[in-house]
Design a protein around this motif. Structure first.
Motif: not given
Length: 738
Positions: A361, A312, A317, A298, A366-367
Motif C-alpha cells: 500500500d 490498487e 488500505h 481494480y 492496497c495492491y
C-alpha cells in the motif's frame, strides 16, 4: 376487506357502458383495463428514455417524513411538484434500507426502517405475489448426553451449528453428530465458490471453521462488533460521501495451527476475490459493487501488462500489522445494514495469494505484487488453479495445507458417505460472547429423512433439527417423553412458510385479481392446520412474527388483510377486473371457465400462446382482442406432502370451480420446476416455451439481514437476475415525456 375494496376501485379504469350481465360480445371498445396492462407494454419502450422507476427518479431525496398514508388501505404516497405518486414494491424495498435517516416523528434508524418495512408488507399483502399457506413449529430432538441445550437453545437465527459452541458432550469420545438431508460437497472454505446458492450443510461447516469475524451475527438475529476480535474501530465519511471503516484487530489472535493472525489475513481474500484471477478460478465474478475503486479500476487490472484499470484497490488500505480500512462508495454509505460491510473474517493470506505474494500500500490503496498475476504457457492465471484446488479438493492434505480460523477445523471428508469430521481449534479465542468450544469432535453427515429417527435411536445421530409436521412431531415428542430422560427436545416457530408462488409476469397469475381470488378461494387456516398437524399456523405476508421489525410495525399500527375464505369475494374481485367473458367473447354466465379480454397492443407472445397443460383451454383471438382463460398451470414437486395436500386444497377446491377457475398440475423434480419458474434452462430442463405460472415451495427469513433491495426492480437490465417474484409493480413506473 379494505384492500379488496381498493382493488375493485383501482382495477376498473375503463368500464363498458352496460352492465356485465348485459354486455355485448367483446371488442376493443368495452375492455375493462387492468393497471397491469401498462406493465405488459413495457417491452415496447426503453428504460431510462421512455420510462424509469419512481425510486430512480425521486427516491434518493425522499425521507419517511415525506410519505403520506391512506388511512383506509395503508397505501403510501409522495407528492413531487404537485403530483401525487403511489409507492410500489421497488420504491419501498429500496427506501427500507437506503432511506433510514431519522425524520419527522421517527427518532431512530430502527424506527424509520420499521415504518418503511410496514408500508412494504402492506403493499405486498395487497399485491400478493405469493400465497403463504403454512408457517410451522420446528422441534429439535437431542441426545441428552449433549448438555447445555436448554440453557442455550436454537432459534430461527441460531441453528445447531451455531449453538453448539455453548454445549458440551458427555459421550465417551466427546463428540456430537449432526445431520442434514442436504448434500455435503466438501467445499467448506468458501461454500459459495463457483455457485449461486451453496448448500445448507456446506454453509454450516463453513461457519464452524471460519471465524474471528470483526462483525458477527447474534443469537437474536442482529449484528454487532465482535469485541473478542476488534480492539477498536472508527467510521468516517469523506466529502464525496464515501464511508470508511477503520478496524484494528487484537494482537493475540491465532489460527488453528497456532500461527499469528494479522491484518493481511483479513484483507487478502477480498483482494483476491475481487480480481480477475478469482473470476477465472470460480468461473463467475464476485460482487464488489460497494467497494470504492473496484468496478472501473481494480476489476479491470489483469496484471503488469494490463492496458486498463489500476492495480490498487482504492477501497482497502493496510495501515499497520493489525489495522486496515475499508471504504464503501457513497451510493451505499446510507445502507441500513452498513455494519455488515465491516464484516471481515480471518483467512490465511498465502492461501489466496500464493506463497511469496506481498500486499502493498503506497497510499492509493492496497495492491498485490506481480507474482499474483503470473500466467502459465496457455495464458491462464497460475494462482487461479491454486485457488480452485484450495476450494474444491476434498483430500485431507488439501484441508491441512492451510489453517482455519473458526472454533473447528476440517480433519477429513468422506465422499463415499458424505461425512465430514471437524476437530476443536484449541487456539480459537472465542465468539462475540467469548464462548470457546467444549465439544472435541463434530461429525456432520448427510442423513435420509425417512430413516433419521432410527439412526438417532441407534446412536448414529445426536441432533435431529427442524422436525415439523403432525405425524413427525408427534413421533419425536413421544420418543422423548417415553425415553426416561435419554432424549430431550426444544422448539421454536419457523421464520418462513410454505407457499404457492407465482410467475407474476405471465399468464393469469400476473393479475392482482387472480392472485387475490386464489387466496380467497382457499381456507388457508385449515390448510395450515391440516399440514402441520396443529403445530403451526399461517401468516399474511413475508415476515417472521418473532422478528424485531414485525413487532415494531405492529406497534406502529400495521393492519393486513387475512383474505378470509369467500368464493363470492373472489368472484367480485375477478368480475371487477374484467374476467367476464366466455372463450367466444360472449358474457360469462356463471359456468365453466372465465376469460379476460386483453387489447392486441398490450399482449405479448407468451400470453398469446398461453394454454392449459392439456391444451383444452387457450388464449383466443376474438374481434381483434385476445381472451385469456382463467386457468392456472401449477407445477408441484414429487414426494412432497405439501404438493399432495394442494391436490384437494387448491386443485379440487370447490370454491375455485365456483369462481370460474380451473387448476392443472404437473408433478416433477425440484430442478425442472426451478427452470420453469426462471423460464430459462438454468439446470438444463427448460424447453424454451413457458407453461407454468404457479409453483409450491418454501421461503425463509432466518437471516439477520432483511433486505429485498433491487428484488422488485422494473429495470430490464436487472430484472431477470434479481427478481424475487417476477413482479413489476405498476406503481413503480414513472413515464417520461408524457
Amino acid at each position: 376487506m379494505k384492500k379488496l375494496v381498493a382493488l375493485l376501485m383501482t382495477l376498473v379504469m375503463v368500464l363498458a357502458a352496460v352492465s356485465f350481465a348485459g354486455a355485448e360480445s367483446v371488442d376493443a371498445a368495452n375492455i375493462v383495463e387492468s393497471p397491469e396492462f401498462q406493465v405488459m407494454t413495457l417491452g415496447n419502450y426503453k428504460y431510462g428514455e421512455d420510462y424509469t422507476s419512481l425510486y430512480e427518479k425521486y427516491g434518493k431525496d425522499i425521507t419517511i417524513a415525506d410519505v403520506t398514508e391512506d388511512e383506509e388501505t395503508g397505501f403510501a404516497y409522495i407528492t413531487v411538484d404537485g403530483e401525487q405518486h403511489e409507492l410500489g414494491l421497488d420504491f419501498l424495498t429500496m427506501a427500507m434500507v437506503y432511506n433510514t435517516t431519522p425524520a419527522g416523528d421517527y427518532e431512530t434508524e430502527d424506527d424509520v426502517y420499521a415504518a418503511w418495512w410496514r408500508l412494504y408488507i402492506t403493499r405486498w399483502n395487497y399485491l400478493l405475489p405469493e400465497v403463504p399457506l403454512y408457517s410451522n413449529e420446528y422441534y429439535d430432538l437431542y441426545n441428552a448426553q449433549i448438555k447445555g441445550v436448554a440453557e442455550n437453545p436454537t432459534n430461527p437465527f441460531w441453528g445447531p451449528a451455531s449453538a453448539l459452541i455453548d454445549w458440551s458432550s458427555e459421550k465417551e469420545d466427546g463428540s456430537i453428530i449432526l445431520g442434514s438431508s442436504t448434500e455435503l460437497s466438501g467445499q467448506f472454505r468458501v461454500p459459495s465458490f463457483g455457485k449461486s446458492s451453496p448448500g445448507a450443510s456446506d454453509n454450516d461447516i463453513g461457519g464452524l471453521t471460519t471465524g474471528l469475524d470483526t462483525v458477527t451475527n447474534t443469537k437474536e438475529g442482529g449484528y454487532v462488533w465482535n469485541d473478542t476480535v476488534v480492539d477498536s474501530y472508527e467510521e468516517t465519511i469523506d466529502e464525496a460521501g464515501n464511508l470508511t471503516f477503520t478496524i484494528k484487530i487484537k494482537d493475540d489472535l491465532k489460527f488453528s495451527d497456532g500461527s499469528a493472525v494479522t491484518a493481511k489475513d483479513y484483507i487478502a481474500f477480498s483482494l483476491a476475490s475481487l480480481s480477475p484471477v478469482y473470476t477465472e478460478a470460480a468461473s463467475r465474478e464476485s460482487s464488489g459493487l460497494t467497494t470504492l475503486g473496484w468496478k472501473d479500476a481494480y476489476q479491470k487490472y489483469t496484471g503488469p501488462d494490463s492496458t486498463e484499470g489500476t492495480k490498487e484497490l482504492a477501497g482497502i488500505h493496510l495501515i499497520d500489522d493489525y489495522t486496515f480500512s475499508y471504504t464503501v462508495t457513497a451510493d451505499y454509505a446510507n445502507y441500513f445494514y452498513k455494519i455488515t460491510y465491516a464484516a471481515f473474517s480471518a483467512s490465511p493470506a498465502a492461501a489466496w495469494l500464493g506463497e511469496g505474494v506481498e500486499i502493498k500500500d503506497d497510499g492509493n490503496g492496497c495492491y498485490l505484487s506481480d507474482e499474483f498475476y503470473a500466467k502459465d504457457a496457455d495464458g491462464k492465471y497460475i494462482q487461479a488453479a491454486a485457488i480452485r484446488k484450495l476450494c474444491t479438493d476434498t483430500s485431507e492434505e488439501n484441508y491441512a495445507a492451510y489453517p482455519w480460523s473458526g472454533p473447528y477445523y476440517v480433519e477429513s471428508f468422506d465422499n463415499s458417505d458424505s461425512t465430514a469430521t471437524l476437530k476443536k481449534n484449541e487456539y480459537f479465542k472465542g465468539n462475540y460472547e467469548g464462548a470457546t468450544p467444549k465439544i472435541d469432535t463434530v461429525i456432520y453427515k448427510k442423513i435420509v429423512s425417512a430413516t433419521q429417527i432410527e439412526d438417532f435411536k441407534a446412536g448414529g445421530l445426536d441432533v435431529i433439527a427442524a422436525i415439523t409436521g403432525g405425524a413427525d412431531t408427534d413421533n419425536a415428542l413421544k420418543l422423548a417423553d417415553e425415553s426416561e430422560g435419554k432424549y430431550v427436545y426444544t422448539h421454536y416457530s419457523r421464520a418462513g412458510y410454505g407457499k404457492l408462488g407465482f410467475r407474476a409476469d405471465y399468464g393469469p397469475a400476473q393479475f392482482v385479481s387472480v392472485r387475490q381470488a386464489i387466496a380467497l378461494c382457499m381456507d388457508r387456516a385449515q390448510f395450515a392446520k391440516d399440514f402441520t398437524g396443529g403445530y403451526g399456523g399461517v401468516v399474511d405476508g413475508p415476515y417472521y412474527t418473532g422478528s424485531w421489525m414485525y413487532k415494531a410495525a405492529v406497534d406502529q399500527g400495521m393492519l393486513l388483510d387475512s383474505y378470509a375464505t369467500s368464493a363470492d369475494a373472489a368472484i367480485e374481485v375477478l368480475e371487477a377486473d374484467g374476467w367476464i367473458y366466455n372463450a367466444d367473447g360472449t358474457p360469462y354466465a356463471g359456468e365453466g371457465v372465465r376469460y379476460k379480454a386483453i387489447p392486441a397492443d398490450k399482449i405479448n407472445e407468451n400470453d398469446k400462446n398461453y394454454k392449459s397443460v392439456d391444451g383444452t383451454y387457450k388464449t383466443e383471438e376474438v374481434n381483434g382482442v385476445y381472451l385469456m382463460p382463467l386457468v392456472i398451470n401449477w407445477y408441484g414437486t414429487a414426494d412432497n406432502p405439501f404438493t399432495d395436500l394442494l391436490q384437494t386444497g387448491l386443485k379440487a377446491n370447490e370454491n375455485v370451480a365456483k369462481a370460474g377457475m380451473v387448476v392443472y398440475n404437473t408433478i416433477g423434480d425440484f430442478a425442472p420446476m426451478l427452470d420453469e419458474l426462471y423460464q430459462q434452462a438454468a439446470y438444463g430442463f427448460y424447453s424454451g416455451s413457458p407453461m407454468y405460472c404457479a409453483f409450491n415451495f418454501a421461503t425463509g427469513f432466518n437471516s439477520a439481514v432483511y433486505d429485498f433491495a433491487f428484488n422488485m426492480t422494473i429495470d430490464p437490465a436487472m430484472y431477470d437476475d434479481y427478481s424475487q417474484y417476477y413482479i413489476k409493480d405498476y406503481a413503480d413506473i414513472l413515464w417520461l415525456n408524457k
